[in-house]
Design a protein around this motif. Structure first.
Motif, PDB file in Angstrom:
ATOM      1  N   UNK A 150     -24.596   7.505   4.940  1.00 22.65           N
ATOM      2  CA  UNK A 150     -25.292   6.619   3.765  1.00 22.65           C
ATOM      3  C   UNK A 150     -26.682   6.301   4.210  1.00 22.65           C
ATOM      4  N   UNK A 151     -26.870   6.029   5.661  1.00 26.49           N
ATOM      5  CA  UNK A 151     -28.051   5.677   6.410  1.00 26.49           C
ATOM      6  C   UNK A 151     -29.030   6.764   5.806  1.00 26.49           C
ATOM      7  N   UNK A 152     -28.745   7.932   5.817  1.00 26.02           N
ATOM      8  CA  UNK A 152     -29.609   9.060   5.495  1.00 26.02           C
ATOM      9  C   UNK A 152     -30.456   9.019   4.226  1.00 26.02           C
ATOM     10  N   UNK A 153     -30.087   8.409   3.274  1.00 28.92           N
ATOM     11  CA  UNK A 153     -30.997   8.094   1.858  1.00 28.92           C
ATOM     12  C   UNK A 153     -31.915   7.190   2.306  1.00 28.92           C
ATOM     13  N   UNK A 154     -32.101   6.481   3.313  1.00 30.29           N
ATOM     14  CA  UNK A 154     -33.340   5.648   3.560  1.00 30.29           C
ATOM     15  C   UNK A 154     -34.295   6.218   4.515  1.00 30.29           C
ATOM     16  N   UNK A 155     -33.941   7.577   4.903  1.00 24.79           N
ATOM     17  CA  UNK A 155     -34.850   8.301   5.756  1.00 24.79           C
ATOM     18  C   UNK A 155     -36.394   8.582   4.910  1.00 24.79           C
ATOM     19  N   UNK A 156     -37.321   8.311   5.918  1.00 26.95           N
ATOM     20  CA  UNK A 156     -38.812   8.350   5.464  1.00 26.95           C
ATOM     21  C   UNK A 156     -39.300  10.010   6.136  1.00 26.95           C
ATOM     22  N   UNK A 157     -38.923  10.798   4.976  1.00 28.48           N
ATOM     23  CA  UNK A 157     -39.132  12.363   5.376  1.00 28.48           C
ATOM     24  C   UNK A 157     -40.388  12.818   4.215  1.00 28.48           C
ATOM     25  N   UNK A 158     -41.282  12.060   4.329  1.00 28.02           N
ATOM     26  CA  UNK A 158     -42.522  12.759   3.338  1.00 28.02           C
ATOM     27  C   UNK A 158     -42.848  13.867   3.533  1.00 28.02           C
ATOM     28  N   UNK A 159     -42.991  14.401   4.601  1.00 30.58           N
ATOM     29  CA  UNK A 159     -43.633  15.763   4.991  1.00 30.58           C
ATOM     30  C   UNK A 159     -42.571  16.805   5.010  1.00 30.58           C
ATOM     31  N   UNK A 160     -41.576  16.699   5.851  1.00 35.14           N
ATOM     32  CA  UNK A 160     -40.673  17.942   5.863  1.00 35.14           C
ATOM     33  C   UNK A 160     -39.733  17.991   4.894  1.00 35.14           C
ATOM     34  N   UNK A 161     -39.336  16.586   4.045  1.00 36.36           N
ATOM     35  CA  UNK A 161     -38.537  16.516   3.063  1.00 36.36           C
ATOM     36  C   UNK A 161     -37.042  16.631   3.659  1.00 36.36           C
ATOM     37  N   UNK A 162     -36.772  16.769   5.115  1.00 38.05           N
ATOM     38  CA  UNK A 162     -35.663  16.961   5.668  1.00 38.05           C
ATOM     39  C   UNK A 162     -35.200  15.641   6.266  1.00 38.05           C
ATOM     40  N   UNK A 163     -34.437  15.129   5.428  1.00 37.56           N
ATOM     41  CA  UNK A 163     -33.742  13.658   5.702  1.00 37.56           C
ATOM     42  C   UNK A 163     -32.617  13.781   6.575  1.00 37.56           C
ATOM     43  N   UNK A 164     -32.671  12.804   7.674  1.00 39.54           N
ATOM     44  CA  UNK A 164     -31.608  12.965   8.713  1.00 39.54           C
ATOM     45  C   UNK A 164     -31.050  11.606   9.016  1.00 39.54           C
ATOM     46  N   UNK A 165     -29.787  11.433   9.177  1.00 39.69           N
ATOM     47  CA  UNK A 165     -29.083  10.081   9.181  1.00 39.69           C
ATOM     48  C   UNK A 165     -28.403  10.091  10.593  1.00 39.69           C
ATOM     49  N   UNK A 166     -28.330   8.880  11.465  1.00 36.62           N
ATOM     50  CA  UNK A 166     -27.379   8.927  12.664  1.00 36.62           C
ATOM     51  C   UNK A 166     -26.679   7.770  12.642  1.00 36.62           C
ATOM     52  N   UNK A 167     -25.424   7.661  13.102  1.00 36.35           N
ATOM     53  CA  UNK A 167     -24.815   6.375  13.414  1.00 36.35           C
ATOM     54  C   UNK A 167     -23.987   6.576  14.624  1.00 36.35           C
ATOM     55  N   UNK A 168     -24.566   5.620  15.449  1.00 33.43           N
ATOM     56  CA  UNK A 168     -24.186   5.488  16.962  1.00 33.43           C
ATOM     57  C   UNK A 168     -23.312   4.515  17.282  1.00 33.43           C
ATOM     58  N   UNK A 169     -22.200   4.808  17.835  1.00 29.25           N
ATOM     59  CA  UNK A 169     -20.977   4.079  17.975  1.00 29.25           C
ATOM     60  C   UNK A 169     -20.996   3.276  19.537  1.00 29.25           C
ATOM     61  N   UNK A 170     -21.143   2.177  19.828  1.00 29.32           N
ATOM     62  CA  UNK A 170     -21.352   1.535  21.054  1.00 29.32           C
ATOM     63  C   UNK A 170     -19.886   1.422  21.431  1.00 29.32           C
ATOM     64  N   UNK A 171     -19.837   1.132  23.093  1.00 28.79           N
ATOM     65  CA  UNK A 171     -18.445   0.796  23.614  1.00 28.79           C
ATOM     66  C   UNK A 171     -17.980  -0.415  23.252  1.00 28.79           C
ATOM     67  N   UNK A 172     -18.749  -1.325  22.738  1.00 25.51           N
ATOM     68  CA  UNK A 172     -18.342  -2.729  22.372  1.00 25.51           C
ATOM     69  C   UNK A 172     -17.804  -2.683  20.611  1.00 25.51           C
ATOM     70  N   UNK A 173     -17.962  -1.411  20.259  1.00 24.11           N
ATOM     71  CA  UNK A 173     -17.219  -1.219  18.768  1.00 24.11           C
ATOM     72  C   UNK A 173     -18.357  -1.404  17.695  1.00 24.11           C
ATOM     73  N   UNK A 174     -19.513  -1.654  17.784  1.00 23.70           N
ATOM     74  CA  UNK A 174     -20.435  -1.825  16.886  1.00 23.70           C
ATOM     75  C   UNK A 174     -21.250  -0.515  16.393  1.00 23.70           C
ATOM     76  N   UNK A 175     -21.681  -0.334  15.379  1.00 22.67           N
ATOM     77  CA  UNK A 175     -22.264   1.009  14.820  1.00 22.67           C
ATOM     78  C   UNK A 175     -23.638   0.524  14.598  1.00 22.67           C
ATOM     79  N   UNK A 176     -24.790   1.341  15.050  1.00 25.36           N
ATOM     80  CA  UNK A 176     -26.074   1.320  14.792  1.00 25.36           C
ATOM     81  C   UNK A 176     -26.706   2.553  13.965  1.00 25.36           C
TER      82      UNK A 176
END
Ligand code: THU
Length: 129
Positions: free
Chosen positions: A12-38
């Motif tokens: 879902x995050x990937x859709x907000x990628x700013x990949x104007x030059x490579x056109x290669x959109x990447x999204x990442x989701x990081x899970x913390x030990x406290x249970x949050x996702x960034x």
């Protein structure tokens, strides 16, 4: 850990990628030990070298919110191939959580999981005095 959920957040995050030059959109989701996702996306720049990868954006968002311990990161692109984190991102992740899982998914949600310490053997840390 809900692997499918983490991949879905990255997708879902990937859709907000700013990949104007490579056109290669990447999204990442990081899970913390406290249970949050960034989440994070790649943010490119006309001065190409200033581009920041999705993984580092997610780490910097988390650390700036007080989180320093991570259980896993999911990385997704629109490629048929899985997207392994670049060397710079591996080193940045390694700073915080050597034991974390790295979930590398392709566009269809097919994934492979590796321990960061296996992707980044002998990562650099300041040790001793
Ligand atoms: N990129 C990421 O965001 N993460 C990766 O794991 C690999 C590469 C970005 C950087 C650049 O914006 C684009 O993908 C092409 O290299």
């Amino acid at each position: 850990m809900d692997v499918k959920k983490l991949i879905e957040e990255a997708r879902k995050a990937k859709e907000k990628a700013y990949a104007e030059y490579s056109k290669f959109k990447v999204g990442a989701a990081l899970l913390t030990k406290s249970g949050k996702i960034f989440t994070g996306v790649n943010v490119e720049n006309a001065s190409y070298g200033l581009t920041v990868c999705a993984e580092r954006v997610a780490v910097f968002k988390a650390v700036s919110e007080g989180e320093r311990e991570f259980l896993a990161i999911a990385v997704v692109s629109d490629s048929q191939e899985i997207t392994p984190p670049c060397g710079a991102c591996r080193q940045v992740l390694f700073e915080f959580s050597e034991d974390m899982d790295v979930i590398m998914a392709n566009k269809d949600g097919k994934y492979e999981i590796m321990k960061l310490k296996d992707l980044m053997p002998k990562g650099f840390k300041l040790r001793g005095g």
